[in-house]
Design a protein around this motif. Structure first.
Motif, PDB file in Angstrom:
ATOM      1  N   GLY A 150       0.826  -1.208   0.000  1.00  0.00           N
ATOM      2  CA  GLY A 150       0.000   0.000   0.000  1.00  0.00           C
ATOM      3  C   GLY A 150       0.857   1.255   0.000  1.00  0.00           C
ATOM      4  N   ALA A 151       1.949   1.225   0.804  1.00  0.00           N
ATOM      5  CA  ALA A 151       2.858   2.373   0.848  1.00  0.00           C
ATOM      6  C   ALA A 151       3.558   2.562  -0.491  1.00  0.00           C
ATOM      7  CB  ALA A 151       3.884   2.178   1.961  1.00  0.00           C
ATOM      8  N   LEU A 152       4.002   1.444  -1.097  1.00  0.00           N
ATOM      9  CA  LEU A 152       4.646   1.527  -2.408  1.00  0.00           C
ATOM     10  C   LEU A 152       3.682   2.059  -3.460  1.00  0.00           C
ATOM     11  CD1 LEU A 152       6.683  -1.819  -2.523  1.00  0.00           C
ATOM     12  CD2 LEU A 152       7.590   0.508  -2.336  1.00  0.00           C
ATOM     13  N   LEU A 153       2.435   1.660  -3.344  1.00  0.00           N
ATOM     14  CA  LEU A 153       1.421   2.116  -4.296  1.00  0.00           C
ATOM     15  C   LEU A 153       1.252   3.628  -4.228  1.00  0.00           C
ATOM     16  CD1 LEU A 153      -0.581   0.869  -6.334  1.00  0.00           C
ATOM     17  CD2 LEU A 153      -2.276   0.842  -4.513  1.00  0.00           C
ATOM     18  N   ILE A 154       1.185   4.162  -3.020  1.00  0.00           N
ATOM     19  CA  ILE A 154       1.023   5.610  -2.841  1.00  0.00           C
ATOM     20  C   ILE A 154       2.228   6.368  -3.395  1.00  0.00           C
ATOM     21  CG2 ILE A 154       0.845   7.456  -1.135  1.00  0.00           C
ATOM     22  CD1 ILE A 154      -0.707   5.499   0.636  1.00  0.00           C
ATOM     23  N   VAL A 155       3.423   5.875  -3.046  1.00  0.00           N
ATOM     24  CA  VAL A 155       4.645   6.546  -3.501  1.00  0.00           C
ATOM     25  C   VAL A 155       4.791   6.464  -5.014  1.00  0.00           C
ATOM     26  CG1 VAL A 155       7.165   6.517  -3.384  1.00  0.00           C
ATOM     27  CG2 VAL A 155       5.819   6.152  -1.308  1.00  0.00           C
ATOM     28  N   SER A 156       4.511   5.285  -5.574  1.00  0.00           N
ATOM     29  CA  SER A 156       4.698   5.098  -7.015  1.00  0.00           C
ATOM     30  C   SER A 156       3.728   5.932  -7.844  1.00  0.00           C
ATOM     31  CB  SER A 156       4.535   3.616  -7.380  1.00  0.00           C
ATOM     32  OG  SER A 156       3.195   3.192  -7.160  1.00  0.00           O
ATOM     33  N   LEU A 157       2.592   6.277  -7.263  1.00  0.00           N
ATOM     34  CA  LEU A 157       1.602   7.069  -7.985  1.00  0.00           C
ATOM     35  C   LEU A 157       1.768   8.566  -7.755  1.00  0.00           C
ATOM     36  CD1 LEU A 157      -1.584   4.866  -7.426  1.00  0.00           C
ATOM     37  CD2 LEU A 157      -0.175   5.064  -9.483  1.00  0.00           C
ATOM     38  N   GLY A 158       2.906   8.953  -7.218  1.00  0.00           N
ATOM     39  CA  GLY A 158       3.179  10.381  -7.061  1.00  0.00           C
ATOM     40  C   GLY A 158       3.100  10.874  -5.649  1.00  0.00           C
ATOM     41  N   GLY A 159       3.205   9.958  -4.700  1.00  0.00           N
ATOM     42  CA  GLY A 159       3.134  10.362  -3.304  1.00  0.00           C
ATOM     43  C   GLY A 159       4.217  11.344  -2.911  1.00  0.00           C
ATOM     44  N   PHE A 160       5.358  11.291  -3.602  1.00  0.00           N
ATOM     45  CA  PHE A 160       6.451  12.230  -3.339  1.00  0.00           C
ATOM     46  C   PHE A 160       6.608  13.222  -4.483  1.00  0.00           C
ATOM     47  CE2 PHE A 160       8.844   9.081  -0.399  1.00  0.00           C
ATOM     48  CZ  PHE A 160       7.988   9.433   0.633  1.00  0.00           C
ATOM     49  N   GLY A 161       5.579  13.315  -5.326  1.00  0.00           N
ATOM     50  CA  GLY A 161       5.601  14.317  -6.388  1.00  0.00           C
ATOM     51  C   GLY A 161       5.872  13.778  -7.772  1.00  0.00           C
ATOM     52  N   ASN A 162       6.428  12.576  -7.886  1.00  0.00           N
ATOM     53  CA  ASN A 162       6.738  12.019  -9.199  1.00  0.00           C
ATOM     54  C   ASN A 162       6.138  10.628  -9.351  1.00  0.00           C
ATOM     55  OD1 ASN A 162       8.465  14.190 -10.137  1.00  0.00           O
ATOM     56  ND2 ASN A 162       9.972  13.457  -8.638  1.00  0.00           N
ATOM     57  N   ILE A 163       5.465  10.410 -10.484  1.00  0.00           N
ATOM     58  CA  ILE A 163       4.932   9.080 -10.783  1.00  0.00           C
ATOM     59  C   ILE A 163       6.060   8.221 -11.339  1.00  0.00           C
ATOM     60  CG2 ILE A 163       3.326   7.786 -12.228  1.00  0.00           C
ATOM     61  CD1 ILE A 163       1.438  10.140 -12.136  1.00  0.00           C
ATOM     62  N   TRP A 164       6.158   6.993 -10.853  1.00  0.00           N
ATOM     63  CA  TRP A 164       7.238   6.112 -11.269  1.00  0.00           C
ATOM     64  C   TRP A 164       7.087   5.692 -12.726  1.00  0.00           C
ATOM     65  CZ3 TRP A 164       8.231   2.232  -6.650  1.00  0.00           C
ATOM     66  CH2 TRP A 164       8.668   2.965  -5.547  1.00  0.00           C
ATOM     67  N   SER A 165       8.132   5.098 -13.257  1.00  0.00           N
ATOM     68  CA  SER A 165       8.126   4.628 -14.643  1.00  0.00           C
ATOM     69  C   SER A 165       7.177   3.442 -14.793  1.00  0.00           C
ATOM     70  CB  SER A 165       9.533   4.196 -15.058  1.00  0.00           C
ATOM     71  OG  SER A 165       9.956   3.076 -14.279  1.00  0.00           O
ATOM     72  N   PRO A 166       6.698   3.176 -16.014  1.00  0.00           N
ATOM     73  CA  PRO A 166       5.796   2.026 -16.236  1.00  0.00           C
ATOM     74  C   PRO A 166       6.335   0.701 -15.712  1.00  0.00           C
ATOM     75  CG  PRO A 166       5.761   3.456 -18.135  1.00  0.00           C
ATOM     76  CD  PRO A 166       6.833   3.992 -17.226  1.00  0.00           C
ATOM     77  N   PRO A 167       7.629   0.367 -15.931  1.00  0.00           N
ATOM     78  CA  PRO A 167       8.140  -0.892 -15.375  1.00  0.00           C
ATOM     79  C   PRO A 167       8.059  -0.943 -13.851  1.00  0.00           C
ATOM     80  CG  PRO A 167       9.599  -0.089 -17.087  1.00  0.00           C
ATOM     81  CD  PRO A 167       8.639   1.021 -16.796  1.00  0.00           C
ATOM     82  N   ALA A 168       8.355   0.193 -13.201  1.00  0.00           N
ATOM     83  CA  ALA A 168       8.292   0.239 -11.742  1.00  0.00           C
ATOM     84  C   ALA A 168       6.854   0.102 -11.259  1.00  0.00           C
ATOM     85  CB  ALA A 168       8.897   1.542 -11.235  1.00  0.00           C
ATOM     86  N   LEU A 169       5.933   0.744 -11.975  1.00  0.00           N
ATOM     87  CA  LEU A 169       4.520   0.636 -11.613  1.00  0.00           C
ATOM     88  C   LEU A 169       4.035  -0.800 -11.782  1.00  0.00           C
ATOM     89  CD1 LEU A 169       3.040   3.870 -13.232  1.00  0.00           C
ATOM     90  CD2 LEU A 169       3.228   3.367 -10.797  1.00  0.00           C
ATOM     91  N   ASP A 170       4.549  -1.469 -12.832  1.00  0.00           N
ATOM     92  CA  ASP A 170       4.170  -2.869 -13.061  1.00  0.00           C
ATOM     93  C   ASP A 170       4.679  -3.750 -11.932  1.00  0.00           C
ATOM     94  OD1 ASP A 170       3.081  -4.983 -14.861  1.00  0.00           O
ATOM     95  OD2 ASP A 170       5.178  -5.643 -14.834  1.00  0.00           O
TER      96      ASP A 170
END
Length: 210
Positions: free
Chosen positions: A29-49
């Protein structure tokens, strides 16, 4: 040498196992929030996958461990209720109902607590169950369980009606909040299982050697 019902350690260990897998869900859940821009930047598609696959894996493990803990706890409380009935004739809930009440909507909001309370009281003072106080820990455990039911329902609704990234992030936040509730709830339940088991063993020994 004290004989411990094998259902007791099985229930305790399965709850611990579920709590460990539940931590994985909170981390996802924490990774999901961070990866979706929790710290201001949305992660790359591979990281989101990767986060998506990690979330699916942790949820499957948690659901499996939870199902195992339900089975082990049900076997334990059924047997604890049987022993309580042998101690006291004042029981109003049968062993089967002590388990089944958890699975019936509305009834599962209060009947399981009544079953646990009766088992506790009958195991301490079989002839005067009405004067046996209910432990504060038992009340807190049940309150936390009710809160968890509400959070689980909210999380289910969030997942079932995902419309945007905010909904996905909300689901991640609910996973974290649920874990925060699960930790004290699980620990209190383990304490109750241990104490109730000790009370029943003392009652049996008193009947045999008293």
């Amino acid at each position: 040498m004290k004989i411990i019902d094998p259902r007791e350690p099985a229930a305790v260990y399965s709850i611990v196992l579920w709590l460990v897998t539940d931590l994985g869900v909170a981390v996802s859940g924490a990774l999901l929030i961070v990866s979706l821009g929790g710290f201001g930047n949305i992660w790359s598609p591979p990281a989101l996958d990767f986060v998506k696959r990690f979330s699916i894996a942790t949820n499957i493990c948690s659901m499996t461990a939870f199902a195992l803990s339900v089975v082990c706890f049900a076997r334990w409380i059924h047997n604890a209720s049987i022993r309580a009935h042998l101690f006291s004739g004042g029981m109003t809930m049968s062993p089967g109902w002590a388990v089944g009440s958890y699975f019936i909507p509305i009834i599962n909001l209060f009947k399981p607590f009544q079953a646990m309370r009766e088992i506790w009281q009958a195991s301490i003072a079989p002839n005067t169950t009405g004067i046996v106080p209910v432990p504060v820990g038992m009340r807190i455990w049940w309150g936390l369980w009710l809160v968890r039911l509400g959070l689980s329902n909210a999380n289910y609704q969030a997942i079932a009606s995902v419309r945007n990234l905010l909904d996905i992030g909300m689901s991640g936040a609910l996973n974290i909040l649920t874990f925060v509730i699960d930790v004290p709830m699980a620990l209190l339940l383990i304490v109750l299982i241990r104490r109730l088991g000790a009370n029943q063993r003392a009652r049996v020994e008193a009947q045999i050697f008293g």
